[in-house]
Design an enzyme around this catalytic site. Structure first.
Site, PDB file in Angstrom:
ATOM      1  N   ARG A   1     -65.863  20.818  44.810  1.00  0.00           N
ATOM      2  CA  ARG A   1     -65.850  21.991  44.602  1.00  0.00           C
ATOM      3  C   ARG A   1     -67.609  22.337  44.705  1.00  0.00           C
ATOM      4  O   ARG A   1     -68.283  21.435  44.265  1.00  0.00           O
ATOM      5  CB  ARG A   1     -65.297  22.994  43.428  1.00  0.00           C
ATOM      6  CG  ARG A   1     -63.868  22.679  43.444  1.00  0.00           C
ATOM      7  CD  ARG A   1     -63.476  23.399  42.169  1.00  0.00           C
ATOM      8  NE  ARG A   1     -62.080  23.394  41.768  1.00  0.00           N
ATOM      9  CZ  ARG A   1     -61.454  22.511  41.208  1.00  0.00           C
ATOM     10  NH1 ARG A   1     -61.998  21.412  40.934  1.00  0.00           N
ATOM     11  NH2 ARG A   1     -60.062  22.546  41.371  1.00  0.00           N
TER      12      ARG A   1
ATOM     13  N   LYS B   1     -62.764  21.936  36.883  1.00  0.00           N
ATOM     14  CA  LYS B   1     -62.145  23.279  36.132  1.00  0.00           C
ATOM     15  C   LYS B   1     -61.503  22.739  34.880  1.00  0.00           C
ATOM     16  O   LYS B   1     -61.105  21.421  34.792  1.00  0.00           O
ATOM     17  CB  LYS B   1     -61.390  23.788  37.207  1.00  0.00           C
ATOM     18  CG  LYS B   1     -61.951  24.763  38.043  1.00  0.00           C
ATOM     19  CD  LYS B   1     -60.904  25.440  38.961  1.00  0.00           C
ATOM     20  CE  LYS B   1     -61.477  26.410  39.586  1.00  0.00           C
ATOM     21  NZ  LYS B   1     -60.573  27.254  40.336  1.00  0.00           N
TER      22      LYS B   1
ATOM     23  N   HIS C   1     -65.617  25.960  50.426  1.00  0.00           N
ATOM     24  CA  HIS C   1     -64.330  25.602  49.981  1.00  0.00           C
ATOM     25  C   HIS C   1     -63.441  25.201  51.143  1.00  0.00           C
ATOM     26  O   HIS C   1     -62.519  24.538  50.743  1.00  0.00           O
ATOM     27  CB  HIS C   1     -63.748  26.899  49.435  1.00  0.00           C
ATOM     28  CG  HIS C   1     -62.690  26.764  48.235  1.00  0.00           C
ATOM     29  ND1 HIS C   1     -63.041  25.701  47.006  1.00  0.00           N
ATOM     30  CD2 HIS C   1     -61.341  26.521  48.407  1.00  0.00           C
ATOM     31  CE1 HIS C   1     -61.772  25.727  46.319  1.00  0.00           C
ATOM     32  NE2 HIS C   1     -60.804  26.174  47.226  1.00  0.00           N
TER      33      HIS C   1
ATOM     34  N   ARG D   1     -63.226  21.697  51.088  1.00  0.00           N
ATOM     35  CA  ARG D   1     -62.340  20.976  50.346  1.00  0.00           C
ATOM     36  C   ARG D   1     -61.227  21.176  50.919  1.00  0.00           C
ATOM     37  O   ARG D   1     -60.258  20.126  50.735  1.00  0.00           O
ATOM     38  CB  ARG D   1     -62.439  21.940  48.988  1.00  0.00           C
ATOM     39  CG  ARG D   1     -61.577  21.353  47.813  1.00  0.00           C
ATOM     40  CD  ARG D   1     -61.825  22.170  46.692  1.00  0.00           C
ATOM     41  NE  ARG D   1     -60.847  21.930  45.701  1.00  0.00           N
ATOM     42  CZ  ARG D   1     -60.658  21.351  44.552  1.00  0.00           C
ATOM     43  NH1 ARG D   1     -61.595  20.174  44.652  1.00  0.00           N
ATOM     44  NH2 ARG D   1     -59.863  21.201  43.737  1.00  0.00           N
TER      45      ARG D   1
ATOM     46  N   HIS E   1     -56.437  18.962  40.507  1.00  0.00           N
ATOM     47  CA  HIS E   1     -55.500  20.011  40.199  1.00  0.00           C
ATOM     48  C   HIS E   1     -54.632  20.171  39.006  1.00  0.00           C
ATOM     49  O   HIS E   1     -54.218  18.827  38.439  1.00  0.00           O
ATOM     50  CB  HIS E   1     -54.454  20.526  41.457  1.00  0.00           C
ATOM     51  CG  HIS E   1     -55.261  20.858  42.723  1.00  0.00           C
ATOM     52  ND1 HIS E   1     -54.626  20.979  43.879  1.00  0.00           N
ATOM     53  CD2 HIS E   1     -56.394  21.627  42.769  1.00  0.00           C
ATOM     54  CE1 HIS E   1     -55.573  21.517  44.633  1.00  0.00           C
ATOM     55  NE2 HIS E   1     -56.398  21.831  44.216  1.00  0.00           N
TER      56      HIS E   1
ATOM     57  N   TYR F   1     -51.745  22.926  50.826  1.00  0.00           N
ATOM     58  CA  TYR F   1     -52.115  22.123  51.988  1.00  0.00           C
ATOM     59  C   TYR F   1     -51.165  20.951  52.772  1.00  0.00           C
ATOM     60  O   TYR F   1     -51.799  20.597  53.711  1.00  0.00           O
ATOM     61  CB  TYR F   1     -53.172  21.021  51.144  1.00  0.00           C
ATOM     62  CG  TYR F   1     -54.209  21.726  50.576  1.00  0.00           C
ATOM     63  CD1 TYR F   1     -55.426  22.302  51.252  1.00  0.00           C
ATOM     64  CD2 TYR F   1     -54.397  21.504  49.194  1.00  0.00           C
ATOM     65  CE1 TYR F   1     -56.447  22.976  50.519  1.00  0.00           C
ATOM     66  CE2 TYR F   1     -55.396  22.225  48.453  1.00  0.00           C
ATOM     67  CZ  TYR F   1     -56.539  22.724  49.261  1.00  0.00           C
ATOM     68  OH  TYR F   1     -57.407  23.600  48.593  1.00  0.00           O
TER      69      TYR F   1
END
Length: 305
Positions: A150, A174, A249, A252, A275, A284
């Site tokens: 990111r 994250k 993004h 990504r 994730h 995806y």
């Protein structure tokens, strides 16, 4: 609508806790500002009621009040902000439950096909990177497109996070989670060269991997600008891609799509992307037109019909 000053008089401890929590969690400055704005809007909608005692109905009412003219992505973004707000309160023992977790996200967003670059388009984009800081900017572009970082993770990357002997980088993503990412050999060589030629930081103790012309850690906005200029140059040479909405993004998205098209297990892709849930990675798993044609070409109709 109450001002932030008035809301701080009512909920000051909560807003202060949320600010501290997001900063500690490593949220980007942009996300912090957006989430604080949403939190203030939500607290205003409570009309003086206790955030601890507010239930699912309060969250839904706030979402409905904001939904006029807004799409599913905007609704889900607001819901994510309120979920994070309550998670912060729970962490600081200012609340015992998260009513926003009882509200489902819109499913429409999951059906939207992610925008990504084909591999030849990605290569063409890289060839558009020029100028005095070409090596540094190529490394930034490669980290997002071939490691899936990111923009905030690129911004936070330190020299000490890169281990050339192991060929890995440690990424602080994250949820305050560290993720060790194996780096392709070619990219590892690029990173080693960039680390060697790094601009001298303004502060001697600065460990940032990417340093600006002024000797400071390269900001998120500067990284976005580098990518934006690259995309504009790419589009000017490739009119067929003019309508693609490209951003950091989207690189990504490109990384995840390349892996899945190459047959990599989705569970591995989930871990590389950092994730929390495999459901997030599932967006995806879209199929492109060429794959559809290849699938249909395997079908053989009876000779005599």
């Amino acid at each position: 609508m109450k001002s932030q000053h008035e809301l701080d008089d009512l909920y000051g401890e909560l807003t202060k806790a949320f600010r501290i929590w997001m900063k500690q969690a490593g949220y980007t400055e942009t996300t912090q500002k957006e989430y604080m704005r949403e939190a203030y809007g939500y607290l205003d909608s409570l009309e003086g009621a206790s955030a601890e005692q507010a239930g699912k109905m309060f969250v839904i009412s706030f979402l409905v009040s904001k939904q006029r003219g807004a799409g599913d992505r905007a609704r889900n973004r607001t819901l994510s902000a309120i979920r994070s707000f309550y998670t912060a309160l729970i962490d600081f023992e200012l609340a015992t439950r998260n009513p926003a977790m009882e509200v489902k996200k819109s499913k429409t967003e999951k059906n939207k096909k992610p925008v990504y670059l084909e591999e030849e388009e990605l290569a063409a984009s890289l060839s558009c990177i020029e100028g005095r800081y070409r090596s540094r900017n190529i490394a930034i572009f490669l980290l997002m497109s071939y490691c899936g970082l990111r923009v905030g993770e690129v911004h936070r990357l330190n020299r000490s996070d890169f281990n050339p002997a192991r060929g890995t980088i440690d990424v602080f993503g994250k949820g305050r989670k560290w993720n060790e990412i194996p780096v392709p050999g070619e990219l590892s060589a690029v990173l080693a060269e960039v680390a060697e030629d790094r601009l001298t930081p303004y502060k001697e103790q600065e460990d940032a991997f990417f340093v600006s012309q002024k000797g400071r850690r390269l900001s998120i906005r500067q990284i976005q600008k580098i990518a934006g200029q690259t995309f504009e140059a790419f589009k000017s040479l490739n009119p067929q891609a003019a309508n693609k909405k490209l951003s950091c993004h989207k690189l990504r998205h490109t990384f995840a799509t390349m892996l899945l098209k190459n047959g990599v297990d989705i569970r591995v892709v989930k871990e590389l992307l950092g994730h929390a849930s495999i459901e997030t990675t599932m967006i995806y798993t879209h199929i492109n037109d060429e794959q559809k044609k290849e699938a249909m070409a395997t079908i053989r109709l009876p000779v005599h019909i």
